[in-house]
Design a protein around this motif. Structure first.
Motif, PDB file in Angstrom:
ATOM      1  N   ARG A   1       0.821  -1.216   0.000  1.00 44.27           N
ATOM      2  CA  ARG A   1       0.000   0.000   0.000  1.00 44.27           C
ATOM      3  C   ARG A   1       0.850   1.260   0.000  1.00 44.27           C
ATOM      4  N   ASP A   2       1.969   1.255   0.723  1.00 47.43           N
ATOM      5  CA  ASP A   2       2.790   2.451   0.848  1.00 47.43           C
ATOM      6  C   ASP A   2       3.529   2.804  -0.444  1.00 47.43           C
ATOM      7  N   CYS A   3       3.481   1.932  -1.438  1.00 47.80           N
ATOM      8  CA  CYS A   3       4.168   2.214  -2.707  1.00 47.80           C
ATOM      9  C   CYS A   3       3.359   3.157  -3.601  1.00 47.80           C
ATOM     10  N   PHE A   4       2.123   3.448  -3.235  1.00 47.61           N
ATOM     11  CA  PHE A   4       1.252   4.232  -4.098  1.00 47.61           C
ATOM     12  C   PHE A   4       0.964   5.601  -3.503  1.00 47.61           C
ATOM     13  N   MET A   5       1.092   6.631  -4.351  1.00 46.74           N
ATOM     14  CA  MET A   5       0.781   7.989  -3.928  1.00 46.74           C
ATOM     15  C   MET A   5      -0.678   8.114  -3.513  1.00 46.74           C
ATOM     16  N   GLU A   6      -1.554   7.463  -4.294  1.00 44.30           N
ATOM     17  CA  GLU A   6      -2.978   7.619  -4.068  1.00 44.30           C
ATOM     18  C   GLU A   6      -3.731   6.460  -4.712  1.00 44.30           C
ATOM     19  N   LEU A   7      -4.943   6.267  -4.252  1.00 42.81           N
ATOM     20  CA  LEU A   7      -5.868   5.315  -4.846  1.00 42.81           C
ATOM     21  C   LEU A   7      -6.942   6.127  -5.567  1.00 42.81           C
ATOM     22  N   VAL A   8      -7.082   5.895  -6.859  1.00 39.03           N
ATOM     23  CA  VAL A   8      -8.088   6.593  -7.659  1.00 39.03           C
ATOM     24  C   VAL A   8      -9.224   5.618  -7.898  1.00 39.03           C
ATOM     25  N   THR A   9     -10.393   5.910  -7.345  1.00 39.19           N
ATOM     26  CA  THR A   9     -11.507   4.973  -7.431  1.00 39.19           C
ATOM     27  C   THR A   9     -12.675   5.595  -8.189  1.00 39.19           C
ATOM     28  N   THR A  10     -13.371   4.746  -8.918  1.00 44.85           N
ATOM     29  CA  THR A  10     -14.481   5.243  -9.722  1.00 44.85           C
ATOM     30  C   THR A  10     -15.589   5.826  -8.863  1.00 44.85           C
ATOM     31  N   ASP A  11     -15.795   5.272  -7.667  1.00 43.27           N
ATOM     32  CA  ASP A  11     -16.878   5.795  -6.832  1.00 43.27           C
ATOM     33  C   ASP A  11     -16.561   7.195  -6.328  1.00 43.27           C
ATOM     34  N   GLU A  12     -15.295   7.478  -6.052  1.00 43.46           N
ATOM     35  CA  GLU A  12     -14.930   8.802  -5.555  1.00 43.46           C
ATOM     36  C   GLU A  12     -14.843   9.832  -6.680  1.00 43.46           C
ATOM     37  N   VAL A  13     -14.354   9.428  -7.842  1.00 36.94           N
ATOM     38  CA  VAL A  13     -14.268  10.351  -8.974  1.00 36.94           C
ATOM     39  C   VAL A  13     -15.639  10.547  -9.614  1.00 36.94           C
ATOM     40  N   GLY A  14     -16.468   9.511  -9.544  1.00 35.73           N
ATOM     41  CA  GLY A  14     -17.827   9.618 -10.051  1.00 35.73           C
ATOM     42  C   GLY A  14     -17.993   9.276 -11.513  1.00 35.73           C
ATOM     43  N   VAL A  15     -16.988   8.644 -12.101  1.00 31.21           N
ATOM     44  CA  VAL A  15     -17.085   8.174 -13.485  1.00 31.21           C
ATOM     45  C   VAL A  15     -16.494   6.775 -13.563  1.00 31.21           C
ATOM     46  N   SER A  16     -16.828   6.047 -14.625  1.00 31.69           N
ATOM     47  CA  SER A  16     -16.335   4.684 -14.780  1.00 31.69           C
ATOM     48  C   SER A  16     -14.972   4.673 -15.470  1.00 31.69           C
ATOM     49  N   LYS A  17     -14.381   3.491 -15.528  1.00 27.75           N
ATOM     50  CA  LYS A  17     -13.105   3.329 -16.222  1.00 27.75           C
ATOM     51  C   LYS A  17     -13.255   3.383 -17.740  1.00 27.75           C
ATOM     52  N   GLN A  18     -14.465   3.542 -18.219  1.00 25.13           N
ATOM     53  CA  GLN A  18     -14.689   3.704 -19.645  1.00 25.13           C
ATOM     54  C   GLN A  18     -14.669   5.165 -20.065  1.00 25.13           C
ATOM     55  N   GLU A  19     -14.449   6.068 -19.102  1.00 20.73           N
ATOM     56  CA  GLU A  19     -14.479   7.500 -19.388  1.00 20.73           C
ATOM     57  C   GLU A  19     -13.114   8.128 -19.132  1.00 20.73           C
ATOM     58  N   PRO A  20     -12.681   9.042 -20.020  1.00 20.79           N
ATOM     59  CA  PRO A  20     -11.324   9.598 -19.918  1.00 20.79           C
ATOM     60  C   PRO A  20     -11.091  10.458 -18.688  1.00 20.79           C
ATOM     61  N   GLN A  21     -12.139  10.988 -18.074  1.00 20.68           N
ATOM     62  CA  GLN A  21     -11.940  11.887 -16.936  1.00 20.68           C
ATOM     63  C   GLN A  21     -11.189  11.224 -15.795  1.00 20.68           C
ATOM     64  N   ILE A  22     -11.379   9.925 -15.623  1.00 21.09           N
ATOM     65  CA  ILE A  22     -10.711   9.265 -14.496  1.00 21.09           C
ATOM     66  C   ILE A  22      -9.208   9.146 -14.745  1.00 21.09           C
ATOM     67  N   TYR A  23      -8.817   9.035 -16.006  1.00 23.21           N
ATOM     68  CA  TYR A  23      -7.386   8.984 -16.331  1.00 23.21           C
ATOM     69  C   TYR A  23      -6.768  10.377 -16.245  1.00 23.21           C
TER      70      TYR A  23
END
Length: 218
Positions: free
Chosen positions: A129-151
Motif C-alpha cells: 500500500r505504501d508504494c502508491f501515492m494515491e488510490l483513484v476509485t471510480t466511486d470517488e471520482v464519479g465516473v467509470s473506467k470507460q471515461e477519460p476523466q478518471i485517467y
C-alpha cells in the motif's frame, strides 16, 4: 528499470492485475448475475467498470436484483471486504514489480472500480500500500473506467501532463482500449485469461505479458 527509462509514472489496476481477486468477485456476484438473466459482454463490462454504488443500482433498478441497491451493496461488502483484508493474494510478480518501480522513484497510483475500502485492505495485506501515492476509485471520482476523466485525474495526481510518459497496467481489454486511445502506454496482463480475451488485449495494448514477472530484471 531499463525497460522503462522514459516512464514518468505508472497507473495500476488492482483486481486481476495486482491482486488475485477476480474469482472472489465472481463468487460474490454469482447470486446477482443469476437473477439478471443472460447479459452481453458490453452489459457486463458496464457493471464491472462502474463505481460499486452505480453497479448496485444497475443490478437493482435495471435487472430487479435485490430488495434495493443498498441490499446489493451490503451483499457485496459482506463477502468481499473480509476477503481483501484476510485472504487476498498478490498476482505473480506484482509486489516485486511495484516495489521495483517505487524504489526507482517513479510515482505510482492505483486506478480501480473497486472501492477504497477494498483496495486499502487488500494492498495493505499484500504489503505494498505504501508504494502508491494515491488510490483513484471510480466511486470517488464519479465516473467509470470507460471515461477519460478518471485517467485525467490520475495524471493530475502523478504530476504528468503528457499521457504518453505514463504506463498503465491492466488486465481488462475494455480498460486497455480506453487508456490506449487516451494516449497512455499500455501493458495488458493476460494471466489465465481466455484466448478471446488475450486477442482483445493484444489488439489494444502496446505490450501484453502473461504475468508481471516478465517485466522484472532477469
Amino acid at each position: 528499470m531499463s525497460r522503462f527509462p522514459e516512464a514518468k509514472g505508472f497507473i495500476f489496476d488492482c483486481d486481476g492485475t495486482l491482486l488475485d481477486s477476480l474469482d472472489a468477485w465472481d463468487e460474490a456476484e454469482r447470486e446477482l448475475f443469476a437473477q439478471t438473466g443472460p447479459l452481453t459482454q458490453e452489459q457486463e463490462d458496464e457493471i464491472h467498470s462502474a463505481p460499486i454504488e452505480k453497479a448496485a443500482e444497475i443490478f437493482h433498478d435495471r435487472y430487479g436484483v435485490g430488495e434495493s441497491p443498498e441490499a446489493v451493496l451490503a451483499h457485496l461488502d459482506g463477502y468481499l471486504l473480509p476477503f481483501y483484508a484476510e485472504r487476498s493474494k498478490p498476482m505473480p510478480g506484482a509486489c516485486e514489480f511495484v516495489r521495483m518501480v517505487y524504489e526507482q522513484g517513479i510515482p505510482c497510483v492505483v486506478l480501480s472500480s473497486s472501492p477504497r475500502r477494498y483496495l486499502d485492505a487488500g494492498l495493505k495485506h499484500a504489503g505494498i500500500r505504501d508504494c502508491f501515492m494515491e488510490l483513484v476509485t471510480t466511486d470517488e471520482v464519479g465516473v467509470s473506467k470507460q471515461e477519460p476523466q478518471i485517467y485525467e485525474r490520475a495524471l493530475e495526481i502523478l504530476g504528468c501532463e503528457d499521457a504518453h510518459e505514463v504506463f498503465a497496467v491492466d488486465d481488462a481489454p475494455y480498460a486497455i482500449a480506453v487508456m490506449t486511445e487516451f494516449g497512455l502506454r499500455t501493458i495488458g496482463v493476460a494471466d489465465g485469461c481466455s484466448e478471446e480475451r488475450r486477442r482483445a488485449l493484444e489488439e489494444h495494448a502496446e505490450t501484453v505479458v502473461e504475468t508481471l514477472c516478465e517485466l522484472l530484471p532477469s
